[in-house]
Design an enzyme around this catalytic site. Structure first.
Site, mmCIF file in Angstrom:
data_model
loop_
_atom_site.group_PDB
_atom_site.id
_atom_site.type_symbol
_atom_site.label_atom_id
_atom_site.label_comp_id
_atom_site.label_asym_id
_atom_site.label_seq_id
_atom_site.Cartn_x
_atom_site.Cartn_y
_atom_site.Cartn_z
ATOM 1 N N LYS A 85 44.670 -37.223 -7.784
ATOM 2 C CA LYS A 85 43.534 -36.366 -8.145
ATOM 3 C C LYS A 85 43.554 -35.068 -7.348
ATOM 4 O O LYS A 85 43.326 -34.003 -7.897
ATOM 5 C CB LYS A 85 42.208 -37.096 -7.944
ATOM 6 C CG LYS A 85 42.003 -38.166 -9.003
ATOM 7 C CD LYS A 85 40.575 -38.641 -9.091
ATOM 8 C CE LYS A 85 40.430 -39.593 -10.284
ATOM 9 N NZ LYS A 85 39.217 -40.419 -10.222
ATOM 10 N N LYS B 148 47.232 -45.381 -21.847
ATOM 11 C CA LYS B 148 46.078 -46.268 -21.797
ATOM 12 C C LYS B 148 44.898 -45.641 -22.535
ATOM 13 O O LYS B 148 44.668 -44.442 -22.423
ATOM 14 C CB LYS B 148 45.689 -46.435 -20.323
ATOM 15 C CG LYS B 148 45.596 -47.868 -19.871
ATOM 16 C CD LYS B 148 45.403 -47.953 -18.373
ATOM 17 C CE LYS B 148 43.955 -47.838 -17.970
ATOM 18 N NZ LYS B 148 43.717 -48.184 -16.556
ATOM 19 N N LYS C 197 38.267 -43.296 -21.309
ATOM 20 C CA LYS C 197 37.050 -42.536 -21.583
ATOM 21 C C LYS C 197 37.328 -41.040 -21.531
ATOM 22 O O LYS C 197 36.613 -40.260 -22.123
ATOM 23 C CB LYS C 197 35.984 -42.864 -20.526
ATOM 24 C CG LYS C 197 35.366 -44.244 -20.707
ATOM 25 C CD LYS C 197 34.258 -44.486 -19.694
ATOM 26 C CE LYS C 197 34.737 -45.314 -18.533
ATOM 27 N NZ LYS C 197 33.719 -45.719 -17.563
HETATM 28 P P1 AMP Z 1 37.445 -46.841 -15.982
HETATM 29 O O1 AMP Z 1 36.199 -46.538 -16.696
HETATM 30 O O2 AMP Z 1 38.638 -46.200 -16.591
HETATM 31 O O3 AMP Z 1 37.336 -46.658 -14.515
HETATM 32 O O4 AMP Z 1 37.694 -48.387 -16.217
HETATM 33 C C1 AMP Z 1 36.918 -49.395 -15.644
HETATM 34 C C2 AMP Z 1 37.670 -50.715 -15.815
HETATM 35 O O5 AMP Z 1 37.858 -50.992 -17.211
HETATM 36 C C3 AMP Z 1 39.088 -50.689 -15.220
HETATM 37 O O6 AMP Z 1 39.108 -51.096 -13.895
HETATM 38 C C4 AMP Z 1 39.826 -51.672 -16.093
HETATM 39 O O7 AMP Z 1 39.613 -52.975 -15.628
HETATM 40 C C5 AMP Z 1 39.148 -51.537 -17.446
HETATM 41 N N1 AMP Z 1 39.893 -50.641 -18.367
HETATM 42 C C6 AMP Z 1 39.724 -49.313 -18.543
HETATM 43 N N2 AMP Z 1 40.552 -48.833 -19.505
HETATM 44 C C7 AMP Z 1 41.265 -49.895 -19.948
HETATM 45 C C8 AMP Z 1 42.277 -50.070 -20.934
HETATM 46 N N3 AMP Z 1 42.729 -49.063 -21.673
HETATM 47 N N4 AMP Z 1 42.766 -51.297 -21.119
HETATM 48 C C9 AMP Z 1 42.314 -52.350 -20.396
HETATM 49 N N5 AMP Z 1 41.378 -52.250 -19.459
HETATM 50 C C10 AMP Z 1 40.836 -51.044 -19.217
#
Ligand code: AMP
Ligand code: TRP
Length: 335
Positions: free
Chosen positions: A115, A198, A201
């Site tokens: 970052k 992946k 969001k």
């Molecule tokens: P984030 O909002 O990206 O910080 O994601 C929060 C949690 O959601 C992460 O720690 C992962 O466990 C899960 N997660 C986020 N994106 C994915 C994805 N594309 N596939 C599987 N798990 C995800």
């Protein structure tokens, strides 16, 4: 009564809606684990402050994230589901732990390095640097046994373990040393338009992301337009067929079926049929989740009451740990 082992996890309130990667990769597991564990799930709004935020929007995203946890099946009467900033002890323990973390040690965190090199030093705030220390405080306050997270968070849980062991060896046993439980590769969901990245969001384009709170018809359309390949055979092959493989994983995760059984069902049929069936599965799963979340959000005062009651439960555990820490490091007790 034998008490259940403790579990801790959390997510940032970084968007109005979660995406199905969050659902399949995190929430579904959390929902299952809440039976066997004394689980704590937080919406980590203090962590979210490391990114620029509009204050009113941050508040709204925090409520929406909590509502989606509940709608996905995290039960606030069974698990402790709360907002991180409601429990003051998090920021306080983070300060103590920061005095025991090496500058170089924190600087080796790869998420921070990524970052900060992306934004440049001037746009990188110190909170981003100390982010993993706050995460360690989240986990250690609750005497946590296991921490289910994605593999990008593994290094932060390792740091948490190091800090717990360091504190315990200096001041005597104070913290439970937590174990990370890393999400399975099969629970990882990729972008429908760009199936080697992946699903996220913060994806550049919306077309490849399925949002939990979207109209089901919108998600169905996105699935019908998802990237595939020219072979025309529904089979799992991550290397050669990332788009179809990703959809197979989503199908399997949401139905609880095995991938080979799904391949068999669609043998000799085209991608159109497969996508239509997947769209139905997604609509069936997320329709009720979306409705429940919108229902909860229609009564924010009641949702806030539920969160407050859960924060009070979290406070009790957190305060006990923090008092012990304050005493052990030599802070004078206020009488
Ligand atoms: P984030 O909002 O990206 O910080 O994601 C929060 C949690 O959601 C992460 O720690 C992962 O466990 C899960 N997660 C986020 N994106 C994915 C994805 N594309 N596939 C599987 N798990 C995800
Ligand atoms: N840093 C985690 C993420 O980005 C979120 C988080 C904060 C967390 N505190 C935590 C996860 C404690 C597990 C335990 O996904």
């Amino acid at each position: 009564m034998v008490s259940k082992p403790r579990l801790y996890s959390g997510m940032q309130p970084s968007a109005d809606s979660l995406q199905i990667g969050n659902y399949i990769g995190a929430l579904m597991q959390w929902r299952d684990l809440q039976e066997a564990y004394d689980a704590f799930f937080s919406v980590v709004d203090l962590h979210a402050l490391t990114q620029p935020n509009d204050p009113a929007e941050l508040r709204e995203k925090t409520r929406r994230t909590a509502a989606q946890y509940i709608a996905a099946g995290i039960e606030p009467s069974k698990s402790t589901l709360y907002v991180q900033s409601h429990v003051r002890a998090h920021a306080e323990l983070a300060w103590i732990l920061s005095t025991m973390t090496g500058f170089g040690e924190a600087g080796r965190m790869t998420q921070f390095k990524d970052k900060s090199s992306r934004y440049g030093t001037d746009a990188t705030n110190v909170g981003l640097f100390t982010y993993p220390i706050l995460m360690a405080a989240d986990i250690l306050l609750y005497q946590t046994d296991i921490v289910p997270v994605g593999d990008d968070q593994k290094q932060h849980v390792e740091l948490t373990r190091d800090l717990a062991e360091r504190f315990n060896s200096r001041f005597g046993k104070t913290f439970q040393v937590p174990t990370p439980v890393i999400q399975k590769e099969t629970a990882r969901i990729y972008d429908l338009q760009n199936p080697t990245s992946k699903m996220s969001k913060s994806a550049e384009s919306d077309a490849g992301v399925l949002w939990l709170l979207d109209e089901p018809s919108k998600s169905a359309k996105k699935i019908m337009r998802a990237v595939t390949d020219s072979e025309g055979v529904v089979r799992f092959d991550r290397e050669q067929k990332p788009g179809v493989s990703n959809m197979l994983v989503i199908f399997a995760a949401l139905t609880g079926r095995q991938i080979p059984a799904i391949e068999d069902e669609f043998a000799g049929r085209g991608y159109g049929d497969f996508k239509k069936a997947l769209a139905e599965v997604v609509v069936e799963e997320f329709g009720p989740v979306r409705e429940r979340a919108l229902e909860l959000l229609a009564d924010p005062a009641e949702l806030d009451r539920v969160l407050a009651a859960n924060a009070a439960r979290a406070d009790e555990v957190a305060d006990a740990t923090l008092s012990d820490v304050y005493a052990k490091v030599g802070l004078l007790r206020r009488v």
